[in-house]
Design a protein around this motif. Sequence first.
Motif, PDB file in Angstrom:
ATOM      1  N   SER A  63       0.760  -1.177   0.056  1.00  0.00           N
ATOM      2  CA  SER A  63      -0.027  -0.064   0.013  1.00  0.00           C
ATOM      3  C   SER A  63       0.846   1.137   0.023  1.00  0.00           C
ATOM      4  CB  SER A  63      -0.939   0.098   1.138  1.00  0.00           C
ATOM      5  OG  SER A  63      -0.241  -0.259   2.454  1.00  0.00           O
TER       6      SER A  63
ATOM      7  N   ARG B  78      -6.038   4.794  -2.321  1.00  0.00           N
ATOM      8  CA  ARG B  78      -5.800   3.918  -1.233  1.00  0.00           C
ATOM      9  C   ARG B  78      -6.703   2.672  -1.067  1.00  0.00           C
ATOM     10  NH1 ARG B  78      -5.578   8.682   3.579  1.00  0.00           N
ATOM     11  NH2 ARG B  78      -5.851   6.693   4.739  1.00  0.00           N
TER      12      ARG B  78
ATOM     13  N   GLY C 224      -7.544   0.134   2.907  1.00  0.00           N
ATOM     14  CA  GLY C 224      -7.695   1.444   2.285  1.00  0.00           C
ATOM     15  C   GLY C 224      -9.052   2.071   2.775  1.00  0.00           C
TER      16      GLY C 224
END
Length: 945
Positions: A71, A79, A205
């Motif tokens: 990430s 995200r 996310g």
Amino acid sequence: MKIKHLFAAMLFAMTALCAVAQGEMQMQMPPIPVDEAVRIGKLDNGLTYYIRHNDYPEHRVNFYIAQRVGSLQEEESQRGLAHFLEHMAFNGSEHFNGEGKSIIDYTRSLGVSFGRDLNAYTSIAETVYNIDNVPSTRQSAIDSCLLILKDWSNGLLLEDEEIDKERGVIHEEWRLRMSPSQRMLERNLETLYPGSKYGRRMPIGLMSVVDNFKYKELRDYYHKWYRPDNQALVIVGDVDVDHIEAKIKELFSGIPVQANAAQVVDEPVPDNEQAIIVVDKDKEQQFSNVMVMFKHDALPKEEKTTMAYLIVDYAKDMVATMLNQRLAEKAQEPDCPFLQAQAGDGEYLFSNTKDAFELYGVPKEGQTEATTQAMVIEALRAAKYGFTATEYARAKEEYLSQLEKQYNERNKIPNGQLARQYYRNYLDNDPMPSIEQAYQIMNQIVPMVPVEVINQMLPELISNNDKNLVIVNFNQEKDGAVYPTATSLRAAIDAAHNAEIEAYVDNVKQEPLISQLPTPGKIVKETENTTLGYKELELSNGARVILKKTDFKDNEILMTASQRGGKSLYGPEDRANIDLLGYATMMSGLGEFSSTELDKALAGKQAQTSLNMSTYQDQVSGQSTVKDLETLFQLTYLRFTDIRKDEKSYNNMLSLLENALKNRDLQPEAVFEDSVNYILGNHSWRDAPFGVEDLKQANYDRILQIAKERTANAANYTFVFVGAIDEAAIRPLIEQYIASLPAQKGKPSKWNNVATYPKGQTVTHFTRKMETPKANSQIYWYSTDMPYSLENSVKARMLGQALSKIYLQKIREDQSAAYSAGASGYVAREGDNTCTMIYADCPFTPEKADIALNIMNDEIVKAGKTIDPTAMQEIKEVMLKDYDTNIKENRYWLQVLSTYMTYGTDSYSGYKQVVESQTPQTIADFARQIYNAGNKVEVVMMPAQ
């Protein structure tokens, strides 16, 4: 604070090591050797590969592809895409696409189960995919799994429709993960990582991104970062290394790398000049906790290649081991402010560029600041005065003993363990010596590192000012509560630094476990069972001993001793005592040793035992290495004859349990679990939720009395030993420690038949107020009239797997109504009664409750009419493959023999024939029989509006 300081602090130990290793004093540390059994290569396009032939488990291969991508590579508008992409890797690729032809479908045909053997994970800095336990007997399967790795590398289709279907699945995974601690952590990440992307890159996310990103964004992310120069393949198992290498070159060499491709760059975590202090609360938090972290730079990857790294790593291991022993000992003191505490050095939360020495504690109510102060004082005590020679001797002995245990099992290292070592080498440059090399190196290093060197470590890890100090305190939110503040927590740190600290005194009892050995008994009779491959010994006191020698592991011996009886013999007035017996006896001492003294006495001994009660059985279980077999026997003898009351340890256990139980009903998941158990147990007091009021009814003296009652007559016990047994060595131990146990022949122990299930249809739906709205369901269909047999057990498992596949496809994939959905089946023997049960479990999105429940209920009815032949064949592949693996495991045989001794049911002989003889019709008939029994428990929890 720089981790490099630790190298300088241990310079003389390093140079001494070099003198021994190379015959002369040198300042340059030698490199850590690399396991010569693994072939490492790199293609021109940057792809790295590790290939290792390994024969444990037999005829199995594990495949991995590790990506240096996580990430952290996302932009703010992306995200969640790294994790989303991981999900999409199973939803269509170049060579595995279309209904019935996906990666999941193909691997199922190999006996590889999605979730268990076929899986992946995404973290901040990496994404790793795996296909485990692939049968090596089919060359086409090996080649096809390499093709799956190729598709994961650069062949994902990422189709619009599949992306949209997966959005809901991700949403449900996010919902399931939203625990109190997760909510508080996410709220405070940017505070904990000021000025760093780590504060804004939780892998799950943002759901706003997951719901709304454009298809092209995911495809662009994939093609930008999933490249051979960011990837490593790891293949470990029963393979031809030359063939695998040739296939890798054939499949992957042609994958191009774009010019000027974006590079993976480490994300720094800035130092903080002032202390970072986070205090937060959540209504569903079960108990408070506090972490004190002293940040320091992580060792650069390029500096993990010499012996200096091993010495520092060993020293940190020793510091953690000894400090944790002190913290555990302190927790037993009545005036200690914490219930438990622990220490260690590792990554700062989840960053790979910053580490931290961490103290974690669970305070008694209202004593968070006192806990913070007490933990830091213990760390400062060790830093100021050091650890004692006797503490270090125990920690060192335990370290070398565990290392020896690994070395003695060097030919039985599982594929997955080796594979992890290799992909961690790729991702973090962690060393990867063989166990033979590690054993030789550490047996040279450890004796040469004195306690004075170890004592230089902790002062370097603990700062005496605010720089890089981080304190995190999570609390349960409730009316009228007073919470710590940043000021009060900072004051606790100051108080620790200003405290008058005295040196630790190590109280050690230097005497044998059993000071006077019992008078031995005799082996009076022997028989042999050639079907299950064991010897049965009858002892002079009436006890039975079953010996099954195996060669599955060279240094493992497992033991269980059981008799009929258990909790079924006791009434509601003893509910707390029988439920706590296992905990209480484990926290008690043995013989002349208190609990703490026993832990110290067993340092370096790889042997352990426990006493427990199930509803229908009393059981003493244990395990040991070959070298420590006599210790196993001595501990077993003491479990039967001399459990020592230890009030301090027992009271600490009660406090821990009270802390866990008093707010248990704040957690929706706990309320749901308790509700299911109570309803399924037909509202018996035995299955009612256990709470603080129950805990108050416990009586330590009564618990020890019950333990004494249940172990008073060894004549009713059957002892089963499985593993690397040397009969010549074990027979004298059997006579010395088992045949000598107190016994009364002719007084058999029986159980009472107390378990009952609700008759007919029991449907319970309820609502619950939640911080993150979640829904959960469990459904049980069962019959109490079917016999306990191998065939029914096989049928139940097959039906459960058939339903599990359908639920996964229809609820998760087609409807995007859940992250996980599954079923299982089993036949339980409970006293003299049996229950054949099919169990379905599905945490689903509340908005799609009706859809999920209808599918769960409808599909068992449909299963009573027909079972998909393709699914049936896949299930057989899984069960037969699992069987071939299981029969090479000592724990499997311990269970088989224990069941056979208790119930007379042979779950081994003829297993393959029973599996192979099943047809779609036999399983459909079985499903109809279960459903037509008319017994069902359905429990559903929904969020309150």
